[in-house]
Structures are given as structure tokens and as C-alpha cells.
Design a protein around this motif. Structure first.
Motif, short mmCIF file in Angstrom:
data_model
loop_
_atom_site.label_atom_id
_atom_site.label_comp_id
_atom_site.label_asym_id
_atom_site.label_seq_id
_atom_site.Cartn_x
_atom_site.Cartn_y
_atom_site.Cartn_z
N THR A 192 -21.76 6.74 -22.07
CA THR A 192 -20.93 6.49 -23.11
C THR A 192 -20.98 6.96 -23.95
N TYR A 193 -19.73 7.05 -24.53
CA TYR A 193 -19.51 7.78 -26.03
C TYR A 193 -18.24 7.04 -26.90
N ARG A 194 -18.74 8.05 -27.91
CA ARG A 194 -17.80 6.85 -29.13
C ARG A 194 -16.70 8.28 -30.18
N ASP A 195 -15.45 7.60 -29.96
CA ASP A 195 -14.15 8.59 -30.11
C ASP A 195 -13.79 7.39 -30.97
N PHE B 247 -0.35 0.31 -31.95
CA PHE B 247 -0.40 0.93 -32.92
C PHE B 247 -1.51 0.58 -33.75
N MET B 248 -2.70 0.57 -33.30
CA MET B 248 -3.77 -0.34 -34.32
C MET B 248 -5.11 1.08 -33.73
N VAL B 249 -5.01 1.31 -35.25
CA VAL B 249 -6.31 2.85 -35.07
C VAL B 249 -8.17 1.80 -34.91
N ALA B 250 -8.23 2.67 -33.88
CA ALA B 250 -9.47 1.96 -34.25
C ALA B 250 -10.92 2.90 -33.88
N ASP B 251 -12.39 2.56 -33.99
CA ASP B 251 -13.79 3.39 -33.32
C ASP B 251 -13.96 2.73 -32.52
N VAL B 252 -14.40 3.51 -31.53
CA VAL B 252 -14.99 2.78 -29.73
C VAL B 252 -15.35 3.67 -29.22
N GLN B 253 -16.59 2.44 -28.28
CA GLN B 253 -17.19 3.04 -27.63
C GLN B 253 -17.21 3.00 -26.43
N MET B 254 -16.95 3.63 -25.29
CA MET B 254 -16.74 3.81 -24.20
C MET B 254 -17.65 3.61 -23.08
N TYR B 255 -17.31 3.64 -21.99
CA TYR B 255 -18.09 4.21 -20.88
C TYR B 255 -17.76 4.67 -20.18
N LYS B 256 -17.49 5.83 -19.84
CA LYS B 256 -16.96 6.69 -18.92
C LYS B 256 -16.93 6.06 -17.10
N GLY B 257 -15.61 6.33 -16.96
CA GLY B 257 -15.66 5.84 -15.57
C GLY B 257 -15.41 6.05 -14.58
#
Length: 242
Positions: A3-6, A54-64
Motif C-alpha cells: 500500500t502506498y500514497r501519492d 484533469f483532476m488532481v488528487a492525493d490517493v492511497q493505492m494497493y500495489k497489484g
């Protein structure tokens, strides 16, 4: 770490199944990322609107294995709505996003991410003419990617400028001795405008004549198309600068 944020810009989206989307994202620290956002097409989705183009977001994602999975998304720049209501802004933003997608197949840098965010912000706010924002972005992102155009010295022989010809295949402005027959001629105002677009000198850009703006846009588009090899399809939908 699975899991990581970017921070990310949404470049494009594709439908997946009945309620999901596949997202192509340009991230600040992890380059270009393809991810699945589950359930975002349902009206009950908590973050569907934050993951539109075109949206900018802070996301948390799970590495698949093949596609990452978006778990959370917080808006950092809701630029999509303001851009989508204006044709010129929308087509410029589409060309910028497509260029970012083309240039970052292998890797990206935080500077490229920040440049795209700044361009989308300027389009959403209406700070400058949309085509000028796009032209400035194209010159800068090409430079960041290692294809900086020569806009004063001859791109072929290095002779001090300014010169009067532009050849995308040779790297930009060239002298009369190096210019192939039929090369586009660049008048002094157009050359000055292209240098101002690259440097971000907006007072000069905004004051430029229609003729110089149209001429520089054509040359910059040709240069970007040449170096991205596969071309930028969105550029064909752009109207001539007004």
C-alpha cells in the motif's frame, strides 16, 4: 510495501465492467500508474468525482500485479469542471494530458508532474489564452524530457542567432545555410514569442499579436508531434488561436 500514497493527475479513464474504471495517472513520485477504481461509476461512490480527467488528487493505492487498486482519494485540485465547460480549455487540457501520457511511458520526474498540474490550474482559472498555456507546456515538457528546442543558436551547426528558419526534425531554429528547401520561416516576433513561452514570460506572451501566436503554435505543435513519434491526436481538435 503493498500500500502506498501519492499525488496524481488523472490523464484518462476507461470503463471496466458495470461500475469500475481503469485510470491512467501521472503521479508525483511513482511515474505513470494504471489503476482500477472500484465502484466509482455508482452514484453512491464517495470519490468518483475526484477521479475524473484533469483532476488532481492525493490517493492511497494497493500495489497489484498488473493494475494497482485505488483505496482512497482526496481532492487536491478540482480543475475538471471548470475546464470541461469551455471547448478551448478542454481541448488544450486533452492535448496536455495526452502529451504527458506519451512522454512518460518509461519514467517521469516530479518536475513533469508539477508542470502538468500548473498548466491545468492555469487553464481552470483562465489566467491566459488556452492555446498559449498549451504551447508553453509543450515547450517546457519537451525540454524536461531531453528534447529542448534550440530557439536562438542554429540547432544544427551552433551558429549564433537569431536565425529565420525552423525545422522540427533538426531540433528547432536553424541558420540559412542549414535550412533545407521549403523550411518554415520564422519572423522576429514569432521567435521572441517562442522564447517567452519557454521562459514563462507571460506579459510578453499575452501581448503578442494574433499572427505571431498562430505561427508559434503551428511550429510548436509540429515540434511536439515529431518528437513524440506517434503524434498527439488531441492537437487535431484545437481551433486556431484567436
Amino acid at each position: 510495501m503493498p500500500t502506498y500514497r501519492d499525488e496524481v493527475v488523472v490523464l484518462r479513464t476507461h470503463k471496466l465492467g458495470e461500475a469500475d474504471r481503469i485510470l491512467t495517472l501521472l503521479s508525483r513520485r511513482n511515474g505513470k500508474v494504471r489503476a482500477v477504481a472500484k465502484g466509482v461509476r455508482r452514484t453512491s461512490s464517495k470519490f468518483g468525482a475526484r477521479l475524473e480527467p484533469f483532476m488532481v488528487a492525493d490517493v492511497q493505492m494497493y500495489k497489484g500485479r498488473t493494475l494497482d487498486i485505488v483505496q482512497q482519494a482526496e481532492s487536491l485540485g478540482a480543475y475538471g469542471a471548470d475546464i470541461a465547460t469551455d471547448y478551448d480549455r478542454y481541448t488544450a487540457a486533452s492535448a496536455m494530458s495526452e502529451t504527458a501520457d506519451r512522454l512518460n511511458e518509461a519514467e517521469t520526474t516530479p518536475q513533469q508532474y508539477l508542470l502538468l498540474v500548473g498548466g491545468l490550474r492555469a487553464l481552470a482559472r483562465g489566467d491566459h489564452a488556452p492555446r498559449s498555456v498549451l504551447d508553453s507546456y509543450l515547450l517546457r515538457v519537451m525540454s524536461l524530457s531531453g528534447w529542448a528546442p534550440s530557439l536562438r543558436e542554429c540547432a544544427r551547426c551552433g551558429a549564433p542567432g537569431p536565425h529565420d528558419w525552423f525545422v522540427a526534425q533538426l531540433g528547432g531554429i536553424v541558420c540559412s545555410a542549414c535550412a533545407p528547401a521549403g523550411s518554415p520561416r520564422v519572423n522576429p516576433e514569432t521567435g521572441d514569442l517562442m522564447r517567452a513561452l519557454l521562459a514563462g514570460e507571460w506579459d510578453q506572451v499575452d501581448a503578442a499579436s494574433h499572427g505571431a501566436t498562430a505561427a508559434s503554435s503551428g511550429l510548436i505543435a509540429a515540434y511536439a508531434q515529431w518528437h513524440t513519434e506517434r503524434g498527439i491526436r488531441s492537437l487535431s481538435h484545437l481551433e486556431a488561436p484567436r
